[in-house]
Design a protein around this motif. Structure first.
Motif, PDB file in Angstrom:
ATOM      1  N   VAL A 211       0.839  -1.206   0.000  1.00 52.15           N
ATOM      2  CA  VAL A 211       0.000   0.000   0.000  1.00 52.15           C
ATOM      3  C   VAL A 211       0.869   1.250   0.000  1.00 52.15           C
ATOM      4  O   VAL A 211       0.571   2.241  -0.684  1.00 52.15           O
ATOM      5  N   ARG A 212       1.974   1.233   0.737  1.00 45.14           N
ATOM      6  CA  ARG A 212       2.902   2.368   0.710  1.00 45.14           C
ATOM      7  C   ARG A 212       3.495   2.525  -0.687  1.00 45.14           C
ATOM      8  O   ARG A 212       3.631   3.646  -1.201  1.00 45.14           O
ATOM      9  N   HIS A 213       3.876   1.418  -1.294  1.00 44.74           N
ATOM     10  CA  HIS A 213       4.406   1.444  -2.656  1.00 44.74           C
ATOM     11  C   HIS A 213       3.396   2.097  -3.598  1.00 44.74           C
ATOM     12  O   HIS A 213       3.749   2.949  -4.423  1.00 44.74           O
ATOM     13  N   SER A 214       2.130   1.729  -3.467  1.00 47.05           N
ATOM     14  CA  SER A 214       1.079   2.272  -4.331  1.00 47.05           C
ATOM     15  C   SER A 214       0.928   3.776  -4.159  1.00 47.05           C
ATOM     16  O   SER A 214       0.751   4.518  -5.138  1.00 47.05           O
ATOM     17  N   ALA A 215       0.995   4.251  -2.914  1.00 45.46           N
ATOM     18  CA  ALA A 215       0.818   5.683  -2.654  1.00 45.46           C
ATOM     19  C   ALA A 215       1.951   6.506  -3.250  1.00 45.46           C
ATOM     20  O   ALA A 215       1.730   7.555  -3.862  1.00 45.46           O
ATOM     21  N   TYR A 216       3.167   6.039  -3.089  1.00 43.35           N
ATOM     22  CA  TYR A 216       4.323   6.766  -3.618  1.00 43.35           C
ATOM     23  C   TYR A 216       4.474   6.588  -5.122  1.00 43.35           C
ATOM     24  O   TYR A 216       5.115   7.398  -5.790  1.00 43.35           O
ATOM     25  N   ASN A 217       3.897   5.514  -5.654  1.00 48.01           N
ATOM     26  CA  ASN A 217       4.077   5.173  -7.054  1.00 48.01           C
ATOM     27  C   ASN A 217       2.938   5.680  -7.926  1.00 48.01           C
ATOM     28  O   ASN A 217       2.789   5.254  -9.065  1.00 48.01           O
ATOM     29  N   GLY A 218       2.111   6.545  -7.373  1.00 48.07           N
ATOM     30  CA  GLY A 218       0.976   7.074  -8.121  1.00 48.07           C
ATOM     31  C   GLY A 218       1.379   8.244  -8.994  1.00 48.07           C
ATOM     32  O   GLY A 218       2.478   8.289  -9.549  1.00 48.07           O
ATOM     33  N   TRP A 219       0.522   9.204  -9.123  1.00 51.88           N
ATOM     34  CA  TRP A 219       0.793  10.346  -9.996  1.00 51.88           C
ATOM     35  C   TRP A 219       1.871  11.261  -9.435  1.00 51.88           C
ATOM     36  O   TRP A 219       2.144  11.302  -8.252  1.00 51.88           O
TER      37      TRP A 219
END
Length: 550
Positions: A211-219
């Protein structure tokens, strides 16, 4: 531009590494909130125009976390929400992350008959509900024996209320210390529902690290960015948007109104009122927003002037939106996002790609490795269509209590089979065509990919949207029969003139081999959609065979 490497010796594509920190999601959020400007506007609930500050979120998160522990909730105890978005959800979710209690935002569109089985599977320790879903909870719990269930709390009712038990008791904020909950790679943070395009949804387990990866890896965003995602809370994009204000420092705009009740005009006004810079939605709905703007000539110079990025996900836009937005709001960058619930969010986007038509995918995001495989699991190279398989920086933990789905998804070597067909070109750009199960088969066993037909159908001047679906022929079960379902543009009548001109267009554009499969077209008032606003191709399959002959 972020570089993606094609490793020829291994026949894989590798994006730059993403470093996974050995910290839980909740601890990371609290650390960021502690050192942020306490007066900064963190998020805004549009419905009541209520602005929440960093200080308020931090205090409510710590208060709820400590009081959950006081109630006996601990690491690995599951907390299930039967709610829509509201002012209490963010700190409650953060609190669960902080103490290591996996969160599940229940699929509230499920038929009541299926609720007990999912509750049995989830085996929650705490259920939190809005009064509008009270009967769904009480009926679902009938005749169930859930040995771990200790509390059923209401968000907006009188009995056993969240306000009284979790936010009411006073907590020493500054002395609070988040408990050590172990390896963030292996501990689930979210138990999420898949989009259910082929039946009942599965329940996925996403770790704190993912989930942390997803947040930082977004726009690409900065502290001045104003982000708005108008989806249900159970969608992974909304869950990521919920934590980005903490980790990235952006401001979040949201609404408790279900997407089905929103209109393009309402969303246009929301963007203008809150000066939204980053707007994420599904293709079907985003188009209605820009259609409103196109018709609103007198406001055209002003409306949507704040918008820098328009992101779509969920499925392909059929190649229509990019040119449409460029014409109406050329200053707004249109970005396609390819992702899946199983990895928390985006796998690839077109954010860093110079204008290049009809790429539904883009450049791999940091932390991902990709392989293309044929039906026999042989690796394929550039410019070959194959099954898309991936590895993420934080691995997918699998489907909850679903051995069959796990066996079908995980491939030898730790690869995750997405179920999608795609191709990587010579520039290392990924293009996704369709789900493998949606392809139509020729008599010789080769595939017809629906998107290849839908893209040119959508370019017909009278067509708003379309979907190509195949099924076994009613006359010959061994022969595939395809139907193109179309929705006409507003104001275009379904007349003999349309049928004749559209038929002529199809006969001109379709190859002889394609016409062996595609036999009919049907005009619908609208395409059927799943609760996640993806075209419901399973529903369309029941309507295949018959219609206007091509």
């Amino acid at each position: 531009m972020q570089s993606v490497e094609y490793v020829k010796s291994q026949i894989i594509w590798r994006a730059p590494e993403f470093k996974i920190e050995n910290t839980s999601l909740g601890a990371a959020i609290l650390e960021k909130l502690k050192h942020n400007d306490p007066k900064r506007i963190f998020e805004v609930l549009h419905d009541s125009d209520t602005k929440v500050t960093v200080r308020q979120v931090r205090h409510q998160t710590i208060t709820a976390a400590q009081n959950l522990m006081n109630l006996g909730v601990k690491k690995n105890d599951r907390v299930v929400f039967f709610t829509l978005l509201n002012l209490k959800i963010t700190p409650l979710t953060y609190a669960c992350y902080t103490i290591g209690a996996p969160v599940c935002f229940f699929e509230t569109y499920l038929e009541q008959e299926h609720v007990p089985a999912y509750l049995q599977m989830l085996d929650p320790s705490v259920i939190i509900y809005e009064e509008r879903f009270k009967s769904m909870v009480t009926e679902g719990l009938k005749n169930l024996i859930l040995t771990n269930l200790s509390h059923v709390l209401t968000l907006d009712g009188d009995q056993q209320s969240v306000e009284e038990l979790l936010f009411g008791p006073v907590v020493d904020i500054e002395s609070f210390k988040a408990p050590d909950i172990g390896d963030p790679r292996t501990l689930p943070a979210i138990l999420g529902f898949t989009s259910a395009t082929t039946g009942l949804p599965k329940v996925i387990m996403n770790s704190h690290a993912m989930v942390r990866h997803s947040a930082y890896n977004g726009w690409e965003a900065d502290p001045e960015s104003v982000v708005m995602v108008l989806s249900e809370i159970r969608w992974c994009c909304q869950q990521v948007a919920m934590i980005q204000p903490a980790l990235l420092g952006v401001k979040r705009i949201y609404s408790s109104t279900p997407p089905l009740e929103l209109t393009g005009e309402i969303v246009r006004k929301m963007i203008d009122k809150h000066q939204v810079t980053h707007y994420f939605d599904v293709p079907r709905f985003m188009r209605t927003v820009f259609e409103v703007v196109e018709r609103s000539k007198e406001n055209e110079p002003l409306t949507l002037s704040s918008l820098k990025f328009a992101w779509i996900g969920g499925e392909s836009d059929g190649g229509v939106l990019e040119a449409y937005i460029a014409k109406i709001r050329p200053h707004c960058r249109f970005v396609k996002c390819y992702g899946m619930t199983e990895v928390g969010n985006a796998i690839a986007t077109t954010e860093q790609i110079p204008t290049k038509q009809n790429i539904n995918g883009g450049i791999l995001k940091k932390g991902f490795v990709l392989k293309l495989m044929d039906k026999n699991e042989n690796s394929l190279g550039p410019n070959q269509i194959g099954r898309v398989c991936i590895k993420a920086a934080a691995p997918f933990l699998g489907y909850l209590k679903n051995d069959m789905a796990n066996m079908e998804t995980f491939i030898e070597g730790g690869w995750l089979n997405t179920g999608d067909l795609g191709i990587v070109d010579s520039d290392n750009f990924l293009s996704i065509f369709t789900r493998e199960k949606y392809t139509l088969k020729y008599a010789d066993g080769t595939m017809l990919i629906p998107n290849s037909v839908e893209n040119f159908v959508n370019n017909f001047e009278d067509v708003h949207s379309s979907a190509l679906v195949g099924n076994s022929s009613a006359d010959n079960p061994k022969q595939c029969c395809g139907t193109i379902f179309v929705v006409l543009r507003k104001g275009i009548p379904n007349s003999a003139d349309f049928e004749n001109s559209f038929r002529a267009y199809l006969r001109k554009e379709l190859a002889k081999k394609q016409l062996e499969i595609i036999k009919y077209f049907k005009v619908l008032d609208d395409l059927p959609y799943t609760s996640c606003f993806k075209v419901d191709r399973m529903a369309l399959k029941y309507m295949v065979n018959g219609g206007c002959k091509i």
